[in-house]
Design a protein around this motif. Structure first.
Motif, PDB file in Angstrom:
ATOM      1  N   ARG A 510      92.638 -47.096  -5.016  1.00 27.05           N
ATOM      2  CA  ARG A 510      91.815 -45.892  -5.054  1.00 27.05           C
ATOM      3  C   ARG A 510      90.353 -46.166  -4.752  1.00 27.05           C
ATOM      4  O   ARG A 510      89.654 -45.332  -4.189  1.00 27.05           O
ATOM      5  CB  ARG A 510      91.928 -45.227  -6.432  1.00 27.05           C
ATOM      6  N   GLY A 511      89.873 -47.316  -5.133  1.00 28.00           N
ATOM      7  CA  GLY A 511      88.461 -47.604  -4.931  1.00 28.00           C
ATOM      8  C   GLY A 511      88.129 -48.090  -3.538  1.00 28.00           C
ATOM      9  O   GLY A 511      87.216 -47.586  -2.887  1.00 28.00           O
ATOM     10  N   SER A 512      88.904 -49.076  -3.036  1.00 27.14           N
ATOM     11  CA  SER A 512      88.589 -49.692  -1.742  1.00 27.14           C
ATOM     12  C   SER A 512      89.334 -49.062  -0.577  1.00 27.14           C
ATOM     13  O   SER A 512      88.985 -49.320   0.574  1.00 27.14           O
ATOM     14  CB  SER A 512      88.945 -51.180  -1.794  1.00 27.14           C
ATOM     15  N   GLU A 524      94.246 -57.238   2.171  1.00 27.63           N
ATOM     16  CA  GLU A 524      92.953 -57.153   2.841  1.00 27.63           C
ATOM     17  C   GLU A 524      93.118 -56.830   4.323  1.00 27.63           C
ATOM     18  O   GLU A 524      94.029 -57.316   4.989  1.00 27.63           O
ATOM     19  CB  GLU A 524      92.197 -58.482   2.705  1.00 27.63           C
ATOM     20  N   GLY A 525      92.213 -55.991   4.797  1.00 25.19           N
ATOM     21  CA  GLY A 525      92.180 -55.681   6.216  1.00 25.19           C
ATOM     22  C   GLY A 525      93.036 -54.528   6.653  1.00 25.19           C
ATOM     23  O   GLY A 525      92.946 -54.094   7.807  1.00 25.19           O
ATOM     24  N   LEU A 526      93.905 -53.978   5.775  1.00 29.61           N
ATOM     25  CA  LEU A 526      94.795 -52.884   6.167  1.00 29.61           C
ATOM     26  C   LEU A 526      94.445 -51.620   5.368  1.00 29.61           C
ATOM     27  O   LEU A 526      94.442 -51.642   4.134  1.00 29.61           O
ATOM     28  CB  LEU A 526      96.256 -53.256   5.941  1.00 29.61           C
ATOM     29  N   TYR A 527      94.213 -50.516   6.098  1.00 26.59           N
ATOM     30  CA  TYR A 527      93.793 -49.262   5.482  1.00 26.59           C
ATOM     31  C   TYR A 527      94.756 -48.144   5.883  1.00 26.59           C
ATOM     32  O   TYR A 527      94.675 -47.612   6.988  1.00 26.59           O
ATOM     33  CB  TYR A 527      92.374 -48.903   5.925  1.00 26.59           C
ATOM     34  N   PRO A 528      95.699 -47.768   5.003  1.00 27.69           N
ATOM     35  CA  PRO A 528      96.548 -46.605   5.293  1.00 27.69           C
ATOM     36  C   PRO A 528      95.695 -45.339   5.278  1.00 27.69           C
ATOM     37  O   PRO A 528      94.791 -45.194   4.448  1.00 27.69           O
ATOM     38  CB  PRO A 528      97.553 -46.606   4.137  1.00 27.69           C
ATOM     39  N   CYS A 529      96.007 -44.398   6.169  1.00 27.71           N
ATOM     40  CA  CYS A 529      95.116 -43.256   6.332  1.00 27.71           C
ATOM     41  C   CYS A 529      95.884 -42.030   6.826  1.00 27.71           C
ATOM     42  O   CYS A 529      96.770 -42.144   7.671  1.00 27.71           O
ATOM     43  CB  CYS A 529      93.999 -43.615   7.321  1.00 27.71           C
ATOM     44  N   GLY A 530      95.535 -40.870   6.304  1.00 31.39           N
ATOM     45  CA  GLY A 530      96.006 -39.613   6.853  1.00 31.39           C
ATOM     46  C   GLY A 530      97.390 -39.200   6.411  1.00 31.39           C
ATOM     47  O   GLY A 530      97.947 -39.677   5.416  1.00 31.39           O
ATOM     48  N   GLU A 531      97.974 -38.292   7.191  1.00 35.94           N
ATOM     49  CA  GLU A 531      99.227 -37.654   6.812  1.00 35.94           C
ATOM     50  C   GLU A 531     100.408 -38.617   6.855  1.00 35.94           C
ATOM     51  O   GLU A 531     101.282 -38.581   6.003  1.00 35.94           O
ATOM     52  CB  GLU A 531      99.481 -36.458   7.736  1.00 35.94           C
ATOM     53  N   ASP A 545      90.433 -37.435   5.114  1.00 45.18           N
ATOM     54  CA  ASP A 545      90.885 -38.757   4.686  1.00 45.18           C
ATOM     55  C   ASP A 545      90.381 -39.827   5.647  1.00 45.18           C
ATOM     56  O   ASP A 545      89.998 -40.930   5.226  1.00 45.18           O
ATOM     57  CB  ASP A 545      92.414 -38.801   4.598  1.00 45.18           C
ATOM     58  N   GLY A 546      90.349 -39.511   6.950  1.00 45.69           N
ATOM     59  CA  GLY A 546      89.790 -40.455   7.910  1.00 45.69           C
ATOM     60  C   GLY A 546      88.334 -40.778   7.616  1.00 45.69           C
ATOM     61  O   GLY A 546      87.909 -41.938   7.717  1.00 45.69           O
ATOM     62  N   ARG A 547      87.564 -39.779   7.219  1.00 42.62           N
ATOM     63  CA  ARG A 547      86.154 -40.006   6.900  1.00 42.62           C
ATOM     64  C   ARG A 547      86.000 -40.864   5.643  1.00 42.62           C
ATOM     65  O   ARG A 547      85.119 -41.727   5.569  1.00 42.62           O
ATOM     66  CB  ARG A 547      85.428 -38.669   6.705  1.00 42.62           C
ATOM     67  N   ARG A 548      86.851 -40.630   4.662  1.00 41.97           N
ATOM     68  CA  ARG A 548      86.764 -41.414   3.425  1.00 41.97           C
ATOM     69  C   ARG A 548      87.113 -42.876   3.680  1.00 41.97           C
ATOM     70  O   ARG A 548      86.479 -43.782   3.129  1.00 41.97           O
ATOM     71  CB  ARG A 548      87.684 -40.800   2.373  1.00 41.97           C
ATOM     72  N   VAL A 549      88.136 -43.095   4.491  1.00 39.16           N
ATOM     73  CA  VAL A 549      88.491 -44.473   4.835  1.00 39.16           C
ATOM     74  C   VAL A 549      87.349 -45.134   5.606  1.00 39.16           C
ATOM     75  O   VAL A 549      87.011 -46.296   5.368  1.00 39.16           O
ATOM     76  CB  VAL A 549      89.806 -44.503   5.639  1.00 39.16           C
TER      77      VAL A 549
END
Length: 559
Positions: A510-512, A524-531, A545-549
């Motif tokens: 939730r934080g990173s 590290e290095g992987l960011y799940p994003c969006g629908e 969600d894209g902006r938050r990531v």
């Protein structure tokens, strides 16, 4: 100081500040009990139509000023200019050019990060040819279709921009970027902002040009096939993406190194979930909904919602929102498209999927909406799966959600294949009048429809899982109480509506916003994003969600 005032006006065309300014100033003066001519300037803040039977008025919120007063600064309508990142800037690879990926890339560039954007489908112009083919029943391009391609599923399926996610300020930020890239200014003020599938492609291509001007690398027709992972256990890190051209069979794979990878692949990219799992990411089953798409004459919806006022007062096409409880679970309307079309949204040749879209004028003679039944992970195992008909649909006893978090995907695919067989091929879908579906009178004859590929009359009660069919029947009866005539021979159901959201979530911190591994440690290095990652539903919420990531990435990589 300028004042904010809400005025009410009788039914008429959608509010237009350039056309109606003098009328609004006079109404605001009456509301504020000011002498005629006291107000000299105004700015539209928000408008909505109150369609309740005892009201049926436009509600318009204005900022108004007297002589000598200055209105606040309005929205910046100029296209943004982003600085190019430094040569040694950290590189982010964004997989997926839907709203989550595009807005993530946009904000990463604003933060000084280098960006490579990889999209398996074509750009918005190249997508038109495979869409035309599927409408003619000539097959589906599994890489570029209504779901895959620049702009994502929303580009050619309506462009509705209303959401319950995020604060009003966050939502206005998304809408402002769209307006800066060519969307009509009214979306900043409308209670139901909408661009339309005929106008949104140009907005998307203009946004892409902003990314290119800022130094982004944008690769179309490139499917991500694997993530590059270094290290073991808690020290694992994703450091790149293997991808391959979808235009040349047998093409060699290419590697793009990265300091971070954003997976923003949309709810239909099932192979992206498997890609993430191979890299060690943890997948969780989540709830989703299954059902049908209901279609009525738009005039029927107008007459009920407006009481016959639309034709004489040039009101916009009416919409509805319906929700009830049936068979112990939620049944609700989804993605309602006034003046719209039903379109074939499958991504595979052996399946059919329905979705709704409309053009900016919303001038189709039909209204359509998904009517869907909520399913939770607990519903697809044990006794619940048997009672609902899930066990019969998939051809065996389903495992627990923990044992197979992708099982919700298999439920979707099984229903889509069953409906494809019932439709008879060439993208035809099974259909039945709502009245006959409720009474069990047999398939009947096909009704006029906006679905261009064609429909095949069937008995939907025997095609849908029995628990889904039972909940739909009960829900439709409840909807008929709210909109008399909703259940009738003039309304038709087309199946299936199966891509309401992803049935899987890629776990993330939730934080990173980093992905979590199967052992609960940060990947590290992987960011799940969006629908597709299970964190959004619709254009605006995915963009948010894209902006938050992107913000999390900027804090981690660029300080």
């Amino acid at each position: 100081m300028p004042a904010t005032v809400e005025i009410e006006l009788p039914p008429g065309p959608e509010p237009d500040a350039s056309r109606d300014q003098s009328l609004w100033l006079a109404a605001a003066e009456r509301r504020l009990r000011l002498a005629k001519g006291s107000l000299v300037a105004l700015r539209l803040k928000r408008f909505s139509f109150d369609a309740r039977r005892q009201h049926r008025v436009w509600r318009i919120e204005l900022e108004v000023a007297r002589s000598g007063e200055q209105l606040g600064a309005g929205p910046d309508m100029r296209p943004p200019t982003l600085a190019r990142p430094a040569p040694d800037a950290p590189r982010v690879v964004v997989v997926g050019a839907g709203p989550a990926g595009l807005f993530c890339a946009f904000d990463c560039l604003r933060a000084g990060l280098a960006v490579t954007l990889i999209e398996r489908g074509g750009d918005v112009r190249a997508r038109r040819r495979p869409l035309a083919q599927i409408h003619r029943g000539q097959g589906v391009d599994s890489e570029s279709n209504y779901c895959f391609g620049e702009g994502g599923a929303g580009t050619y399926s309506d462009g509705k921009l209303y959401t319950r996610s995020g604060s009003r300020q966050e939502i206005q930020g998304i809408l402002s970027v769209l307006v800066q890239h060519g969307a009509p200014e009214r979306i900043l003020h409308s209670w139901r902002p909408h661009i339309g599938s005929n106008r949104l492609p140009q907005v998307v291509s203009t946004l892409r040009q902003t990314l290119l001007d800022a130094g982004a690398e944008v690769l179309f027709h490139r499917r991500a096939e694997d993530l590059v992972v270094r290290g073991e256990g808690p020290a694992r890190r994703v450091v790149g993406v293997w991808h391959r051209s979808t235009l040349a069979p047998g093409a060699e794979r290419n590697l793009t190194p990265a300091d971070a990878v954003v997976l923003a692949t949309g709810h239909s990219a099932r192979d992206a979930l498997e890609l993430a799992a191979r890299a060690g990411a943890r997948l969780e089953a989540k709830g989703f909904a299954l059902g049908v798409r209901a279609e009525h004459p738009q005039s029927f919806v107008d007459d009920h919602q407006y009481g016959g006022l639309r034709q004489d007062h040039d009101l916009p096409p009416a919409f509805y929102e319906l929700v009830t409880q049936a068979e112990g679970r939620g049944v609700y309307s989804f993605c309602m498209c006034p003046g719209g079309w039903i379109v074939p949204a499958t991504t595979a040749p052996d399946r059919v999927v329905t979705n709704g879209m409309s053009l900016s004028r919303r001038d189709s003679p039909f209204a359509n909406s998904g009517i869907v039944v909520q399913l939770d992970p607990e519903d697809w195992c044990g006794e619940r799966a048997r009672l609902l008909g899930i066990e019969e649909l998939v051809g065996g006893a389903p495992p627990s959600p923990e044992a197979d978090p992708l099982f919700g995907v298999r439920i979707q695919e099984a229903l889509e294949r069953r409906c494809a067989l019932a439709g008879g091929g060439a993208s035809k879908v099974p259909a039945q009048s709502i009245q006959r579906f409720l009474s069990g009178q047999g398939p009947g004859e096909a009704l006029p429809t906006s679905y261009q590929a064609g429909v095949t009359p069937v008995e939907l009660g025997q095609l849908l899982p029995r628990g889904i069919a039972a909940a739909l029947r009960e829900g439709l009866r409840a909807f008929d109480q709210r909109i008399p005539g909703f259940v009738s021979e003039r309304g038709q159901l087309l199946a299936p509506e199966s891509r309401t959201s992803s049935p899987v979530r890629l776990s993330r911190d939730r934080g990173s916003y980093l992905a979590l591994g199967a052992d609960g440690s940060l990947l590290e290095g992987l960011y799940p994003c969006g629908e597709g990652a299970g964190f959004a539903g619709g254009i605006v919420s995915a963009a948010l969600d894209g902006r938050r990531v992107a913000q999390a990435l900027a804090q981690r990589l660029a300080g």
